[in-house]
Write a protein that holds these residues in place. Sequence first.
Motif: not given
Length: 201
Positions: A52-59, A126-129, A131-134
């Motif tokens: 893929s030419p593009n990457y999507l990152v959830r923050v 850990t309790p605040y994270q 999932p599936n995100c930076i």
Amino acid sequence: MKKQYTVIIMLFMLFVYTSNGQHPLPCGNGRINDSALNTALQFERSANRIQSPNYLVRVYFHVFHNSDGSVGAATLDQINSEFNSLVASYTADNVCFLFAGIDSANTTTINQNFNADTDPGGNAFTPYQVPNCINIFYLRKIGGNNTACSPPCGYGGIALGGIPGTFCLVATGNIGPGNTIGHEVGHCLGLLHTFEKNFGF
């Protein structure tokens, strides 16, 4: 004449003191997360991987306050500015970011007194994270014996989840100038410092 020189010297010393006092703190050396790195390398080398030419990152952004709700580590305007800075930093590399959300938590222990040396794995977060995100955490101060500055001081930002990893911290004093957010998210994505000794570099 002597009085003028004394005033000039005093003003210069005040300028130097003020400039040093406002200088953002450095990041320090990162810890390699071998398991995450191996997983990422296997994925990268996979013949079945879709190119893929593009990457999507959830923050996802987390802002700490003191236990009574006072002394927030960042404002909403600052978080929006940080996100825009992050987007601009990676646009040329076709990395896109999705602003997945923002929350806040009230605990003086983390906001003012967190020490990266006594919790090197970042278990307090850990309790605040989400999932599936930076997860990007904003604290008023990040304490620790950071040898990247002299004398050793606290951290301006740090990727406690390891390199690569799922979360990083940014101190209030490092919001904005210096692009600490781009630097620390880079660690989460697997980027090392140019001076790292890992892998013999």
